[in-house]
Design a protein around this motif. Structure first.
Motif, PDB file in Angstrom:
ATOM      1  N   GLU A   1       0.939  -1.151   0.118  1.00 24.50           N
ATOM      2  CA  GLU A   1      -0.094   0.081  -0.084  1.00 24.50           C
ATOM      3  C   GLU A   1       0.877   1.169  -0.034  1.00 24.50           C
ATOM      4  OE1 GLU A   1      -3.345  -0.279  -0.579  1.00 24.50           O
ATOM      5  OE2 GLU A   1      -3.271  -2.133  -0.404  1.00 24.50           O
ATOM      6  N   LYS A   2       0.240   2.310   0.029  1.00 21.51           N
ATOM      7  CA  LYS A   2       1.113   3.859  -0.051  1.00 21.51           C
ATOM      8  C   LYS A   2       2.314   3.710   1.162  1.00 21.51           C
ATOM      9  CE  LYS A   2       0.136   8.539  -0.227  1.00 21.51           C
ATOM     10  NZ  LYS A   2      -1.268   9.530   0.144  1.00 21.51           N
ATOM     11  N   ASP A   3       2.155   3.465   2.114  1.00 16.86           N
ATOM     12  CA  ASP A   3       2.859   3.581   3.276  1.00 16.86           C
ATOM     13  C   ASP A   3       4.120   2.621   2.695  1.00 16.86           C
ATOM     14  OD1 ASP A   3       1.483   5.494   4.698  1.00 16.86           O
ATOM     15  OD2 ASP A   3       0.493   3.979   6.049  1.00 16.86           O
TER      16      ASP A   3
ATOM     17  N   VAL B   1      -2.928   2.907  -6.364  1.00 19.09           N
ATOM     18  CA  VAL B   1      -1.842   3.124  -5.225  1.00 19.09           C
ATOM     19  C   VAL B   1      -0.822   4.395  -5.545  1.00 19.09           C
ATOM     20  CG1 VAL B   1      -0.447   2.471  -3.147  1.00 19.09           C
ATOM     21  CG2 VAL B   1      -2.587   1.410  -3.612  1.00 19.09           C
ATOM     22  N   ILE B   2      -0.141   3.797  -6.687  1.00 25.74           N
ATOM     23  CA  ILE B   2       0.939   4.713  -6.902  1.00 25.74           C
ATOM     24  C   ILE B   2       0.509   5.829  -7.378  1.00 25.74           C
ATOM     25  CG2 ILE B   2       2.672   4.975  -8.896  1.00 25.74           C
ATOM     26  CD1 ILE B   2       3.046   1.720  -8.831  1.00 25.74           C
ATOM     27  N   ASP B   3      -0.556   6.088  -8.207  1.00 23.73           N
ATOM     28  CA  ASP B   3      -1.357   7.306  -8.338  1.00 23.73           C
ATOM     29  C   ASP B   3      -1.417   8.378  -7.356  1.00 23.73           C
ATOM     30  OD1 ASP B   3      -0.999   6.765 -11.055  1.00 23.73           O
ATOM     31  OD2 ASP B   3      -3.274   6.609 -11.126  1.00 23.73           O
ATOM     32  N   SER B   4      -1.875   7.492  -6.049  1.00 24.37           N
ATOM     33  CA  SER B   4      -1.960   8.274  -4.818  1.00 24.37           C
ATOM     34  C   SER B   4      -0.594   8.714  -4.059  1.00 24.37           C
ATOM     35  CB  SER B   4      -2.932   7.649  -3.771  1.00 24.37           C
ATOM     36  OG  SER B   4      -2.034   6.585  -3.205  1.00 24.37           O
ATOM     37  N   LEU B   5       0.456   8.338  -4.524  1.00 20.49           N
ATOM     38  CA  LEU B   5       1.717   8.873  -3.867  1.00 20.49           C
ATOM     39  C   LEU B   5       2.017  10.390  -4.173  1.00 20.49           C
ATOM     40  CD1 LEU B   5       4.152   5.653  -4.911  1.00 20.49           C
ATOM     41  CD2 LEU B   5       3.307   6.316  -2.785  1.00 20.49           C
ATOM     42  N   PRO B   6       2.476  10.966  -3.014  1.00 18.14           N
ATOM     43  CA  PRO B   6       2.876  12.390  -3.294  1.00 18.14           C
ATOM     44  C   PRO B   6       3.817  12.350  -4.537  1.00 18.14           C
ATOM     45  CG  PRO B   6       3.718  11.586  -1.329  1.00 18.14           C
ATOM     46  CD  PRO B   6       3.188  10.473  -1.855  1.00 18.14           C
TER      47      PRO B   6
ATOM     48  N   GLU C   1       8.203   8.683  -8.648  1.00 19.38           N
ATOM     49  CA  GLU C   1       8.784   8.551 -10.233  1.00 19.38           C
ATOM     50  C   GLU C   1       9.200   7.249 -10.458  1.00 19.38           C
ATOM     51  OE1 GLU C   1      11.772   8.160 -13.143  1.00 19.38           O
ATOM     52  OE2 GLU C   1      12.461   8.036 -10.768  1.00 19.38           O
ATOM     53  N   ARG C   2      10.215   6.763  -9.242  1.00 16.08           N
ATOM     54  CA  ARG C   2      10.563   5.333  -9.332  1.00 16.08           C
ATOM     55  C   ARG C   2       9.489   4.159  -9.628  1.00 16.08           C
ATOM     56  NH1 ARG C   2      14.175   8.336  -9.594  1.00 16.08           N
ATOM     57  NH2 ARG C   2      16.369   7.905  -8.772  1.00 16.08           N
ATOM     58  N   PHE C   3       8.435   4.491  -8.934  1.00 14.44           N
ATOM     59  CA  PHE C   3       6.979   3.516  -8.886  1.00 14.44           C
ATOM     60  C   PHE C   3       6.446   3.626 -10.448  1.00 14.44           C
ATOM     61  CE2 PHE C   3       7.991   2.687  -4.553  1.00 14.44           C
ATOM     62  CZ  PHE C   3       7.359   1.417  -4.320  1.00 14.44           C
ATOM     63  N   ILE C   4       6.489   4.967 -10.985  1.00 15.00           N
ATOM     64  CA  ILE C   4       6.002   5.009 -12.260  1.00 15.00           C
ATOM     65  C   ILE C   4       6.828   4.461 -13.186  1.00 15.00           C
ATOM     66  CG2 ILE C   4       5.388   6.941 -14.048  1.00 15.00           C
ATOM     67  CD1 ILE C   4       4.388   8.561 -11.789  1.00 15.00           C
ATOM     68  N   GLY C   5       8.111   4.369 -13.123  1.00 14.19           N
ATOM     69  CA  GLY C   5       8.995   3.960 -14.048  1.00 14.19           C
ATOM     70  C   GLY C   5       8.803   2.259 -14.189  1.00 14.19           C
TER      71      GLY C   5
END
Length: 163
Positions: free
Chosen positions: A29-31, A126-131, A137-141
């Motif tokens: 999850e986000k955390d 969840v990735i979209d909800s990250l600040p 950026e790492r998660f999007i990549g």
């Protein structure tokens, strides 16, 4: 949990093995993503300011490992090894998909794909909800590669005639 595993395993292959051993049963999850990003940037602080550093790709790989294990473990145990192999070696995807489809059938392969797509959509949310920041950026990549691989898998399955 995944952040702790990354901090305990300085070798990315050892981290992959530890994550794979969990069979997708880990919080993501986000955390958890934020904590993983924190540990990554503690280990590779130069990557925070230097977007050209080689360790950026290691960050993408770290993310892909987690996502792949979450995706493939939505499928029956007998297909997991084949699915894992597909994601880690996309260059030989077509023959791997052929073997899978011949082994379980086109409809089952499509069911696997749908299950993985559902999980991927949840992870993407969840990735979209990250600040906004370097962790995101790492998660999007990392997830971008997975989206591409999923498209290629679906295209390969679609080449087989319906039963």
């Amino acid at each position: 949990m995944i952040a702790r595993l990354f901090s305990e395993n300085t070798d990315i292959e050892a981290f992959r093995e530890r994550i794979a051993a969990l069979k997708g049963d880990f919080p993501f999850e986000k955390d958890d993503m934020t904590a993983l990003g924190d540990v990554y940037f503690e280990r590779y602080p130069d990557c925070f300011s230097n977007r050209n550093c080689q360790d950026v790709t290691l960050g993408y790989r770290m993310v892909r490992i987690c996502i792949i294990e979450k995706l493939i473990n939505r499928c029956p145990a007998e297909s997991i090894a084949a699915l894992r192999d597909m994601f880690y070696d996309v260059s030989a995807l077509q023959p791997k998909v052929e073997r899978l489809v011949r082994g379980i059938g086109r409809e089952k392969a499509l069911e696997h794909h749908r299950a993985m797509e559902d999980e991927l959509a949840a992870i993407q949310h969840v990735i979209d909800s990250l600040p906004v920041g370097m962790t995101k950026e790492r998660f999007i990549g990392g997830i971008s590669y997975i989206h591409n691989a999923m498209y290629l898998v679906k295209s390969a399955i679609d080449k087989f005639p319906s039963a």
